[in-house]
Design a protein around this motif. Structure first.
Motif, PDB file in Angstrom:
ATOM      1  N   GLN A  58       0.642  -1.336   0.158  1.00  0.00           N
ATOM      2  CA  GLN A  58      -0.007   0.043  -0.007  1.00  0.00           C
ATOM      3  C   GLN A  58       0.845   1.017  -0.051  1.00  0.00           C
ATOM      4  OE1 GLN A  58      -3.173  -0.535  -0.115  1.00  0.00           O
ATOM      5  NE2 GLN A  58      -2.954  -2.691  -0.133  1.00  0.00           N
ATOM      6  N   GLY A  59       0.580   2.004  -0.994  1.00  0.00           N
ATOM      7  CA  GLY A  59       1.398   3.431  -0.963  1.00  0.00           C
ATOM      8  C   GLY A  59       2.805   3.228  -1.228  1.00  0.00           C
ATOM      9  N   ARG A  60       3.463   4.429  -0.912  1.00  0.00           N
ATOM     10  CA  ARG A  60       4.839   4.644  -0.858  1.00  0.00           C
ATOM     11  C   ARG A  60       5.608   5.664  -0.264  1.00  0.00           C
ATOM     12  NH1 ARG A  60       7.285   8.048  -5.106  1.00  0.00           N
ATOM     13  NH2 ARG A  60       5.471   8.466  -6.394  1.00  0.00           N
ATOM     14  N   ILE A  61       6.760   5.835   0.331  1.00  0.00           N
ATOM     15  CA  ILE A  61       7.399   6.926   0.638  1.00  0.00           C
ATOM     16  C   ILE A  61       7.684   7.982  -0.129  1.00  0.00           C
ATOM     17  CG2 ILE A  61       9.222   7.532   2.207  1.00  0.00           C
ATOM     18  CD1 ILE A  61       9.320   5.164   3.681  1.00  0.00           C
ATOM     19  N   THR A  62       7.076   9.307   0.146  1.00  0.00           N
ATOM     20  CA  THR A  62       7.480  10.079  -1.221  1.00  0.00           C
ATOM     21  C   THR A  62       8.330  11.146  -0.290  1.00  0.00           C
ATOM     22  OG1 THR A  62       5.629  11.650  -0.177  1.00  0.00           O
ATOM     23  CG2 THR A  62       5.283   9.909  -1.854  1.00  0.00           C
ATOM     24  N   ARG A  87      16.766  19.347  -5.209  1.00  0.00           N
ATOM     25  CA  ARG A  87      16.460  18.729  -6.269  1.00  0.00           C
ATOM     26  C   ARG A  87      14.966  17.698  -5.919  1.00  0.00           C
ATOM     27  NH1 ARG A  87      15.683  19.281 -10.481  1.00  0.00           N
ATOM     28  NH2 ARG A  87      16.476  17.311 -11.532  1.00  0.00           N
ATOM     29  N   ARG A  88      14.795  17.226  -4.811  1.00  0.00           N
ATOM     30  CA  ARG A  88      13.868  16.418  -4.476  1.00  0.00           C
ATOM     31  C   ARG A  88      12.700  17.177  -3.750  1.00  0.00           C
ATOM     32  NH1 ARG A  88      12.072  12.132  -7.146  1.00  0.00           N
ATOM     33  NH2 ARG A  88      13.610  10.186  -7.322  1.00  0.00           N
ATOM     34  N   GLY A  89      13.166  18.433  -2.957  1.00  0.00           N
ATOM     35  CA  GLY A  89      12.032  19.130  -2.613  1.00  0.00           C
ATOM     36  C   GLY A  89      11.891  18.800  -1.071  1.00  0.00           C
ATOM     37  N   ILE A  90      12.874  18.380  -0.467  1.00  0.00           N
ATOM     38  CA  ILE A  90      12.817  17.649   0.864  1.00  0.00           C
ATOM     39  C   ILE A  90      12.159  18.840   1.951  1.00  0.00           C
ATOM     40  CG2 ILE A  90      14.126  16.531   2.915  1.00  0.00           C
ATOM     41  CD1 ILE A  90      13.715  14.843   0.408  1.00  0.00           C
ATOM     42  N   GLN A 127       9.132   9.069   7.747  1.00  0.00           N
ATOM     43  CA  GLN A 127       9.017   7.619   7.432  1.00  0.00           C
ATOM     44  C   GLN A 127      10.306   6.918   7.182  1.00  0.00           C
ATOM     45  OE1 GLN A 127       6.152   6.298   8.765  1.00  0.00           O
ATOM     46  NE2 GLN A 127       5.401   8.112   9.155  1.00  0.00           N
ATOM     47  N   GLY A 128      10.991   7.554   6.375  1.00  0.00           N
ATOM     48  CA  GLY A 128      12.269   6.857   5.805  1.00  0.00           C
ATOM     49  C   GLY A 128      13.595   8.065   5.767  1.00  0.00           C
TER      50      GLY A 128
END
Length: 378
Positions: A58-62, A87-90, A127-128
């Motif tokens: 279910q879903g994923r970490i974004t 680049r990833r918008g953290i 979450q990660g």
């Protein structure tokens, strides 16, 4: 239709494989092949005849749920971390800047200080983790990624060949591992230079939502004559086409490798894998080799065992390797079918790799964590 049926059912991993391994030889090959369990014998016919049954994940970490840790004592970490955040918008609130020694391994005290800062300064919605460095990759004999998620396992330093703590993430089906399990899967943004790390990050970004494509992607699970390192061949999926996902699965013998085109996954068992410069890598490609010390990232090919970092330098986007002698327990290395079937469900490289390793205490995950070629297009 084949994959749809697989994903609707429960993942089947035998209890014997999951919890009680046979006596295993060092993946470094120090033990003669005659002492290996019979299941370790290399054979082209050893590939699994059926697919595992796997649940729908279910879903994923974004990027909105990823924490980024930057070592301000390491110029590489600062340059790569800030580039990745941009680049990833953290989210700035999810970026933790601290100081660590720049060397292969942390002491237990140093690790506990790092772990305490992560726990106290990163919000529960993280979450990660992306760790923006190449070193440290170990905590004494544990991997840094394994220790951060599962805690430090001192017993592995006295007997690295023993079973290690199982990861609850292996059978987890959600996308909130910290909220549900109290652990954050992590991955090192590792490379030999800042420029290589930036290229790695760009490959991860280019991978997002890029598959399936007009041409098929290829997953290569390669059999070798290296008895100590070929033990995963019994877990390889059958050669087949995953229609609808545009993935072709191949199980060649190393000496008869075809040209590796549009490579999405490459798994094998060798101390050193030749010809990586000839592989045609897709953005988001996952690749690893089963050997004793692939996670010792500073190792050079002429040291006798290839570093997992060589996969990334060649053009893969994520990899895995062990930092101390794990012996050739299959549970300590990425499970071929779980890795593939997790990734094609739209998960990130971080999640697919973490789902595939039952005993990750000695293994370090490296690469661009958010790469997700099969992520749904909204």
């Amino acid at each position: 239709m084949l994959l749809a049926g697989l994903l609707a059912l429960a993942l089947v991993v035998t209890q014997a494989q999951a919890q009680t391994p046979s006596a295993s030889a060092p993946a470094g090959g120090a033990t003669p092949a005659a002492t290996l369990p019979a299941s370790a014998a290399p054979s082209q016919a050893a590939a699994a005849s059926t697919w595992l049954r796997m649940p729908r994940l279910q879903g994923r970490i974004t990027a909105a749920e990823l924490g980024l840790v930057i070592n301000t004592a390491d110029p590489y970490s600062v340059a790569v971390g800030e580039y990745y955040a941009r680049r990833r918008g953290i989210l700035e609130a999810h970026v933790l800047r601290l100081q660590l020694p720049v060397r292969a391994s942390l002491t237990l005290d140093e690790f506990e200080a790092l772990q305490a800062q992560i726990k106290s300064k990163l919000a529960p919605e993280v979450q990660g983790l992306a760790l923006a460095w190449t070193q440290p990759f170990a905590v004494v004999c544990n991997s840094i990624t394994g220790a951060l998620a599962l805690g430090y396992q001192a017993e592995l330093c006295s007997n690295g060949c023993a079973p290690s703590k199982p990861s609850p993430y292996f059978s987890y089906q959600g996308a909130k591992p910290f909220g549900d399990l109290g652990l954050r899967p992590s991955m090192l943004l590792a490379a030999r230079t800042v420029e290589s790390a930036q290229a790695l990050i760009e490959r991860g970004i280019a991978a997002d939502q890029s598959l399936p494509g007009f041409l098929p992607a290829n997953a290569y699970f390669v059999n070798t004559a290296d008895a100590a390192r070929n033990v995963r061949s019994t877990l390889f999926p059958p050669a087949s086409s995953l229609r609808g996902l545009g993935v072709e699965v191949h199980t060649p013998v190393h000496k008869e490798l075809p040209p590796l085109r549009r490579t999405l996954i490459y798994q094998t068992g060798l101390a050193v894998v030749p010809g990586l410069e000839q592989v045609d890598w897709l953005p988001g490609a996952l690749a690893d080799h089963l050997t004793s010390f692939g996670g010792q990232l500073e190792r050079r090919p002429d040291s006798g065992q290839m570093s997992a970092l060589d996969w990334l330098e060649a053009g893969a986007t994520a990899s895995y390797g062990s930092v101390s002698e794990p012996c050739n327990h299959r549970q300590k290395f990425p499970h071929p079918q779980v890795l593939l079937l997790s990734y094609v469900q739209g998960l990130s490289a971080l999640e697919a790799y973490w789902h595939s390793v039952l005993w990750p205490g000695q293994g370090v995950f490296i690469g661009e964590p958010l790469a997700a070629p099969f992520a749904p297009k909204f």
